[in-house]
Every structure is written in C-alpha cells, then in structure tokens.
Design a protein around this motif. Structure first.
Motif, PDB file in Angstrom:
ATOM      1  N   ARG A   1      72.154  59.571  13.132  1.00 37.49           N
ATOM      2  CA  ARG A   1      72.593  59.675  14.525  1.00 37.49           C
ATOM      3  C   ARG A   1      72.207  58.439  15.344  1.00 37.49           C
ATOM      4  NH1 ARG A   1      71.082  64.085  18.069  1.00 37.49           N
ATOM      5  NH2 ARG A   1      71.944  65.374  16.442  1.00 37.49           N
TER       6      ARG A   1
ATOM      7  N   MET B   1      71.871  71.366  15.222  1.00 33.12           N
ATOM      8  CA  MET B   1      71.062  70.230  15.690  1.00 33.12           C
ATOM      9  C   MET B   1      69.933  70.648  16.636  1.00 33.12           C
ATOM     10  SD  MET B   1      72.279  67.557  14.145  1.00 33.12           S
ATOM     11  CE  MET B   1      73.708  67.329  13.056  1.00 33.12           C
TER      12      MET B   1
ATOM     13  N   ASN C   1      67.656  68.153  15.168  1.00 28.91           N
ATOM     14  CA  ASN C   1      68.384  66.952  14.728  1.00 28.91           C
ATOM     15  C   ASN C   1      68.802  66.990  13.259  1.00 28.91           C
ATOM     16  OD1 ASN C   1      68.031  66.101  17.307  1.00 28.91           O
ATOM     17  ND2 ASN C   1      66.907  64.246  16.832  1.00 28.91           N
TER      18      ASN C   1
ATOM     19  N   ARG D   1      63.536  56.851  16.747  1.00 28.50           N
ATOM     20  CA  ARG D   1      64.885  57.410  16.808  1.00 28.50           C
ATOM     21  C   ARG D   1      65.781  56.742  17.836  1.00 28.50           C
ATOM     22  NH1 ARG D   1      63.490  63.906  15.999  1.00 28.50           N
ATOM     23  NH2 ARG D   1      62.257  63.614  14.081  1.00 28.50           N
TER      24      ARG D   1
END
Length: 549
Positions: free
Chosen positions: A19, A60, A63, A407
């Motif tokens: 992502r 999600m 995640n 992230r």
C-alpha cells in the motif's frame, strides 16, 4: 562448512509494503501494477527475492493482516490477474515472490467466521476459539490483546466470547481442529502451485497456544504443527520459508531452522530490536547500549553457526527506520546508513532490506496523532494518555517507534507526494522526500543505494560472507562494532563506528597489516591497518587481511 548449500543462503530479500510502495492508478494507495512497474529498479539493486506484505482480500482493519479470502486479491491492490502477471514478470528477472501468510487468525469477515458465529453447532464453530463468560458474566480470563485491552470479545448472537490476540476483528483460528490444518495446507499448496518462492509466516509461534494454561508463544504443540505443515506443503519443494517469532531464543530458533527437523528455512527473532524498549515496552524508548546490542547479535551469529540459519534485518513494516533508530538521520544520514548496512550485510544469514532502507529513508514526526493511521499506535496513544501519560510524552514515543515510521509512502522522486501518487496518499509522505528519494540516489554515485548494490554483489561473489565463521573483536568497546569473518581461503575484517565521534583505536596484532584489500567503505578505502587507526564519524569498512597471520 557443515551445511548443504541452498539458493537462499546468498539471496538478499527485499520487503515490499504494497500500500506504500507505488500507486499505479492514482487512488492514493500502492498496488500490484505499481510493484510491476518497479521490478527493473529492484533488479538493478540486485535483490532476487521480494517479500510482499499481505495483498489478500481484507477489510484492512490491520492493513491486510486480517484476511477475509486467502485466494483472492484486495481490490485496492488489483486482481488475481495482476498477481499472476507480477509472478511472471518477476520470474523473467530471476526474482522470486514470497507471500506473507497470516494463519494465526483471520478477519471477522472471513466466511469461516461469518458461519462460526451463526450458532454454537455450526460446522465452522470449532474453527475458532470460544469460551463461556466468567461467573460474573465478564471475560473468561485475563488474556490480553497485543493491541491493548482484553483478548476476548463477546459475541451477542451466541452468548460466548471469541479469542483475538490482536484486533477484535482478527479472531484466532483453532489450530487444534484438524479441519483448520487441512484448509490452511490446501490453501498454501494452491499458492505454491501458482509458482511463488515461499512464505513469510506471520506470528507463527502463536499457533501452538494453550489458552487455558496462558501459553501463547512456543506452546508444546507448536513444532509438531509446523512439521505437519512442512510435510503437507512446502517440505519437498525448494522454497524459502521464514517464521516471525517474537520470543525466539537461539535454542528455539534451532528447533525451527535446523534442516534435520524439517520445519522452516529460518525465523525472524527480535531480541536485538527490543533492547531499546524499557522493560520490553516499545512506548518507553531508551537509548541503544552498544555493548549489549553487540552481545545479542554475536550470540545469534555464534549459536546458529552450524545449526539452523539466521535472518538479518534492521527494520520492517512494524519497526522504525534504522537510520533514525541506530544511526543519525541528520548530518550523517548517508554515512550512518551505509555503516548500518555494512554491519548487517557482512554477517552470516539471509539479509532483508525494507523498502526505502536502500536510499536511507527516515522516521517521520507528524505533528498530530490524527495524522497517524496504524491501529496499534492509535490504540496505545488513547490508552496511555487516558491513563495519565502526557500527550507530548506519548507523541515523542510514537515519533520514535510507531509502525507508521516504516509505512509512509516510498519516495521515488521530488515531485508531488514523492512520486508515489498524483493524489493525496492514504498516509502522508515524509516531508524530506525532496532530498531523500530514489531519483536523487540513482544520480549520486556515492549514495546509500549504490552502497547496498555493492554489498549485494559482494555477498554473491564472496563465500566467506555467506558461510565464513564469525569472530567478534572489541566486544566491550562502547562505540565500535567489529568482527572477523573467515574461511579456509579468506579473512574479512569488518569495523563500524556507531557514533558521531571521531575515534582512535588500537588494533590487536592479528588485525594489523601493512597492506590490505578493502572491499567496501563509506569514506576513503584504507590501504593498510597500522597499530593505531583513526575512525571518522560513523566510519565503516570491510577489508581482506593477508592470508599469513
């Protein structure tokens, strides 16, 4: 060397957090087509294995570590056709794909759990762990959740509690049920038949848990279950398997990774990671004590020398950026990032590079907790501040150790959002992307990227790095980490200054040499090793010593 060589012994793995890697369709989230578009970049770096964090269908909540369908792709990442194309395109470049597999728990939206909560006699009920309420009607026991609060969640429909070691939307599977084992093995073989290169098994040490005895990790049933998995799936195939095992000791790691036991290729252990957590609490960060840190890393090198195999890593999707954690993300960002890379990649084991590590990406310090997205970070911030921890204290801990540090989107260039996406990404880009990005790294022959590229080349061309013995030097020194790797042909001396100080060091006789061949360095290449040497801030090098001792 007593072990049979395997392809993954000299491999270097690159972890992708999909992502946050590359957004091909400009919806603010990275995807499989984005990964495909960067395969040539990864090939040029030299890595030959990609580990993908989960891309399966998922609501999600965590995640993607909450899977609702193991045999489908989350729409935000693409389609199964995209996955097949990624496998094919990676194979053309001699790159294998490792799937991140979560089998300790599923999503509460997985069809098994949807069925399980319909009634106590549903055929899928025993796929999960259920308990009656305590006598007072409350939680069955004090089992806690890793993400804070109780590990038990009440189900109104059936009047019982289900176990969730993580989020309440991640119910734990019941690995004592043979049907669960069969279903998981069947699904793993489906992926193996697709041509993947192996699995990274998330929190795999929890599948042998004994709830009533308060045993979660390393339960007595754990290794029989893994050996059964090995026999039923990957055991007779040439695949890389790595288990995430937070509580592993070297003795336990040998159980997992000794080839004679037929379990995994290797495990991730975290003993070196938790040394900067006060009393094991990541939200109470403390400075690195280098002598202790060296003792831990040396212990793992020595203990797994002839049995089992080490994984080598500094960071991943759950951890802060290494240059911010153990190096200097300011004045000496480049030098310290190279030093840390050399320290790790010259050790024995399979190195793992986390996306952005190869360009020296840093932690992010968002101004407000509202800018964070990680469920663990948000839960603990709320819990701790409600219990009296000052918000600024907790935010400082978040800046240091939040999982969101790793992230933030990959920084490809200096365009909007770091070239990750043309729209606002799911989490903000680190503000330093105009200076720290792939494009700038590729244009600078002295960048962190080319240092990593060189380290990968050295591992593939020098057996002493892959299989040589490990001997620590300067064990008690508070500022340097040194060691010698040796085999019948070569002696490689690796020296790393972990501080911003200039240091003068007296070398023992067996490390002195009038002439040496330096294979990598982050300042000038040393030509000789006199009795006394001077090290610049974060200086690091690896030199081949003369054969005569």
């Amino acid at each position: 060397m007593n072990m049979t060589p395997k392809w993954w012994h000299d491999a270097v793995v690159y972890q992708i957090y999909p992502r946050s890697f590359c957004d091909s369709n400009n919806d603010g989230m990275g995807d499989l087509q984005g990964i495909i578009s960067k395969l040539d970049y990864l090939k040029s770096l030299g890595v030959n294995v990609l580990w993908l964090s989960p891309v399966y269908k998922s609501p999600m909540d965590d995640n993607g570590y909450d899977i609702s369908d193991y045999q489908d792709i989350a729409p935000e990442f693409g389609t199964m056709e995209d996955m097949d194309k990624l496998l094919a395109e990676a194979k053309k470049r001699d790159i294998r794909i490792i799937m991140d597999l979560v089998v300790n728990h599923t999503s509460d939206e997985h069809p098994w759990f949807v069925e399980a909560r319909k009634s106590k006699d549903n055929p899928y009920r025993d796929y999960y762990v259920w308990r009656q309420p305590a006598e007072d009607g409350g939680v069955p026991d004090e089992m806690g959740s890793v993400f804070g609060g109780s590990g038990w969640e009440f189900d109104e429909q059936t009047g019982e509690y289900f176990l969730h070691i993580f989020s309440k939307r991640q119910p734990d599977l019941n690995w004592e049920n043979p049907k669960v084992q069969e279903e998981v093995h069947k699904m793993m073989n489906w992926w193996i038949d697709k041509g993947i290169g192996g699995f990274r098994l998330d929190v795999i040490d929890l599948i042998g848990k004994e709830i009533d005895k308060k045993i979660t990790g390393n339960g007595p049933r754990l290794h029989p279950l893994i050996q059964q998995m090995n026999r039923a799936t990957f055991g007779d195939k040439d695949l890389l398997t790595v288990g995430e095992t937070w509580d592993a000791t070297p003795e336990i790691a040998k159980l997992y990774s000794d080839p004679a036991r037929e379990e995994f290729s290797m495990v991730f252990q975290f003993e070196h990671i938790s040394l900067t957590w006060k009393h094991g609490d990541k939200w109470q960060p403390i400075p690195l004590d280098l002598p202790t840190f060296k003792k831990v890393l040396t212990k793992w090198q020595v203990e797994l020398a002839d049995e089992g195999w080490n994984s080598l890593f500094w960071n991943n999707h759950d951890l802060p950026r290494v240059v911010s954690k153990y190096g200097c993300d300011g004045q000496y960002r480049v030098e310290s990032a190279k030093m840390l890379a050399t320290t790790l990649h010259m050790m024995k084991g399979t190195p793992y590079i986390y996306q952005g590590e190869e360009i020296g990406m840093t932690n992010v310090a968002f101004d407000s907790i509202d800018e964070y997205r990680d469920i663990e970070t948000l839960n603990f911030y709320k819990e701790r501040t409600e219990n009296g921890v000052a918000p600024e204290t907790m935010l400082a801990a978040v800046h240091e150790n939040s999982r969101d540090n790793g992230r933030t989107p990959m920084q490809w260039n200096d365009s909007t959002n770091g070239g990750f996406s043309s729209v606002a990404p799911w989490i903000k880009v680190n503000p330093n992307y105009p200076e720290v990005n792939v494009s700038a790294a590729l244009d600078d022959q002295n960048s962190v990227f080319y240092h990593y590229q060189k380290l990968i080349e050295l591992r593939k061309s020098m057996p002493v790095i892959v299989y040589g013995e490990f001997e620590p030097v300067f064990e008690e020194h508070e500022k340097v980490f040194g060691y010698v790797r040796s085999d019948a042909q070569q002696r490689l001396f690796v020296l790393n200054n972990f501080t911003s100080d200039a240091i003068t060091l007296d070398l023992p006789d067996h490390l002195q040499a009038e002439q040496v061949e330096c294979v990598i360095a982050n300042y000038e290449y040393p030509q000789a090793l006199p009795a006394s040497i001077s090290l610049k801030p974060y200086e690091s090098f690896a030199v081949l010593l003369p054969e005569s001792r």
